[in-house]
Design a protein around this motif. Structure first.
Motif, mmCIF file in Angstrom:
data_model
loop_
_atom_site.group_PDB
_atom_site.id
_atom_site.type_symbol
_atom_site.label_atom_id
_atom_site.label_comp_id
_atom_site.label_asym_id
_atom_site.label_seq_id
_atom_site.Cartn_x
_atom_site.Cartn_y
_atom_site.Cartn_z
ATOM 1 N N THR A 1 0.816 -1.222 0.000
ATOM 2 C CA THR A 1 0.000 0.000 0.000
ATOM 3 C C THR A 1 0.845 1.265 0.000
ATOM 4 O O THR A 1 0.658 2.165 -0.827
ATOM 5 C CB THR A 1 -0.896 0.043 1.262
ATOM 6 O OG1 THR A 1 -1.339 -1.269 1.548
ATOM 7 C CG2 THR A 1 -2.082 0.952 1.061
ATOM 8 N N ALA B 1 -6.027 4.697 1.474
ATOM 9 C CA ALA B 1 -4.911 3.818 1.802
ATOM 10 C C ALA B 1 -5.347 2.752 2.801
ATOM 11 O O ALA B 1 -4.983 1.576 2.675
ATOM 12 C CB ALA B 1 -3.739 4.632 2.364
ATOM 13 N N VAL C 1 -7.299 0.144 0.894
ATOM 14 C CA VAL C 1 -6.440 -0.695 0.049
ATOM 15 C C VAL C 1 -5.637 -1.663 0.917
ATOM 16 O O VAL C 1 -5.523 -2.853 0.615
ATOM 17 C CB VAL C 1 -5.500 0.179 -0.813
ATOM 18 C CG1 VAL C 1 -4.435 -0.677 -1.498
ATOM 19 C CG2 VAL C 1 -6.302 0.953 -1.846
ATOM 20 N N ASN C 2 -5.113 -1.151 2.020
ATOM 21 C CA ASN C 2 -4.333 -1.973 2.947
ATOM 22 C C ASN C 2 -5.172 -3.155 3.448
ATOM 23 O O ASN C 2 -4.743 -4.308 3.439
ATOM 24 C CB ASN C 2 -3.876 -1.092 4.110
ATOM 25 C CG ASN C 2 -2.834 -1.795 4.967
ATOM 26 O OD1 ASN C 2 -3.186 -2.692 5.717
ATOM 27 N ND2 ASN C 2 -1.580 -1.403 4.847
#
Lengths: 316, 84
Positions: A10, A23, A26-27
């Motif tokens: 990420t 973020a 996505v992580n």
């Protein structure tokens, strides 16, 4: 180690700013998808090996001479590893009834088989820990046992389509598999099932990640929270006609919980999506007269609602 | 060789039928592939899962769709056993 990889993917590989909501989403997606996939490959392989020992023919033999209670419990347990494709429901049902397995015990098996799904259990384990996975398996078993006993006690044998009792099935001689064949079967199951459910899992996790990152916390608590006593039955009614892949459901249900839906309500919703569906009802109509089909749906509806209230109460 | 596909006509059954026809063509064996869809007839074979594959009235497997490669190997083994 997985978390480090997800962080690296990420923040370094994709160059996202730490702390931003995107973020975080996505992580969450990277971490969960890898973890779920790895666990799925291993667990589906193990279940595949068990599957080579628990064939429907053997289950039929084991259940034939069992009475109420023990028979229902055994049927529910054996339903867990047995694969279930709704198109097999009819031959399975006829095979059991024809060989003298009592109706209630047959239903315990028919309920447990789709309801307790190894893919859903693995995902719950990977994403929310063993307690939630155990809660799902345990309540699935309880529903299958109690609903089977309830249907068995109603004496609805005459509500099975007549042709079922006229069928004479030939005993199928099964060849014992060698260990190599069992392992090969486990590997092919692991590969096939993981590849088949992966798109749904990724989609589920992605949608889950978006809700996780963007929807305000306690967003659902206001509509489906404890303050609304009808939330459980409404969640179950919405779930019954929904025919979703169990795999895609889990991440979404997880997010519903984190956004304020009580665990019991979320569990009841998930069980009604996985355990009951319109295509399955249409297929079962071939062997069940409308009255028995209605009893089957109603008993499951009541069971799911009770499970929902029970866990909302216990975990409050 | 007489190959029968037992199944009500769900997507899995259709996939098995296609794989079986393909395997027969690729192996170049003499075989007829037919479908059995009536539940009474399916039950006569004693299977409890569909789709199932029957070769010369023997149930080869039931309740799954093997890969095209595995199916070819299975049919090849049947063909060899039949020639002996």
């Amino acid at each position: 180690m997985l978390q480090e990889f997800a962080d690296w993917a990420t923040y370094s590989a994709l160059g996202m700013a730490q702390g931003s909501q995107l973020a975080a989403a996505v992580n969450f997606f990277v971490y969960d998808s890898i973890k779920v996939t790895l666990m799925l490959v291993v667990i589906v392989f193990a279940v595949g090996i068990i599957r080579t020992f628990v064939t429907p023919q053997k289950v039929k033999k084991w259940l034939g001479n069992k009475g109420e209670g023990l028979g229902n419990a055994l049927a529910a347990l054996l339903g867990v590893p047995t694969p279930f494709c709704s198109c097999s429901a009819v031959p399975l049902f006829i095979g059991f009834v024809e060989s003298g397995v009592p109706l209630g015990i047959t239903f315990s098996f028919l309920i447990a088989s789709p309801l307790i799904n190894e893919v859903a259990a693995t995902m719950l384990l990977a994403m929310f820990g063993w307690q939630i996975a155990a809660l799902y398996i345990g309540s699935g078993l309880i529903v299958a046992i109690i609903a089977g006993i309830a249907i068995g006690r109603m004496g609805l044998e005459s509500e099975v389509e007549e042709f079922v009792y006229k069928i004479k099935a030939k005993a199928l001689k099964e060849r014992e598999m060698s260990w190599k064949e069992r392992v090969d079967f486990g590997i092919s199951e692991s590969k096939d099932i993981t590849l088949k459910v992966l798109p749904y899992i990724l989609l589920g996790i992605a949608i889950g990640g978006l809700i996780h990152g963007y929807a305000p916390a306690d967003f659902l608590a206001s509509i489906a929270g404890k303050a609304n006593p009808l939330a459980v039955p409404i969640a179950v009614i919405i779930g019954i006609p929904l025919y979703s892949n169990a795999a895609g459901m889990v991440p979404i249900v997880g997010v519903l919980i984190s956004k304020g839906m009580p665990i019991g309500t979320a569990l009841a919703f998930m069980m009604s999506v996985i355990g009951l569906s319109l295509p399955e009802m249409i297929i079962l109509r071939k062997v069940l007269k409308p009255k028995l089909l209605a009893v089957f749906v109603l008993v499951l509806f009541i069971s799911f609602v009770m499970i929902g209230y029970l866990f909302n109460f216990l975990l409050a | 060789m007489d190959i029968k596909i037992l199944g009500s006509g769900c997507p899995n059954c259709k996939r098995l039928e296609e794989n079986a026809k393909l395997a027969v063509a690729e192996l170049g064996i003499k075989a007829t592939v037919s479908k059995v869809t009536e539940i009474e007839k399916i039950m006569e074979y004693g299977v409890m899962g569909t789709p199932a594959l029957v070769v010369d009235n023997e149930v080869l497997f039931s309740g799954r769709v093997p890969s095209a490669k595995d199916l070819k190997n299975l049919l090849l083994a049947c063909e060899k056993a039949g020639q002996k």
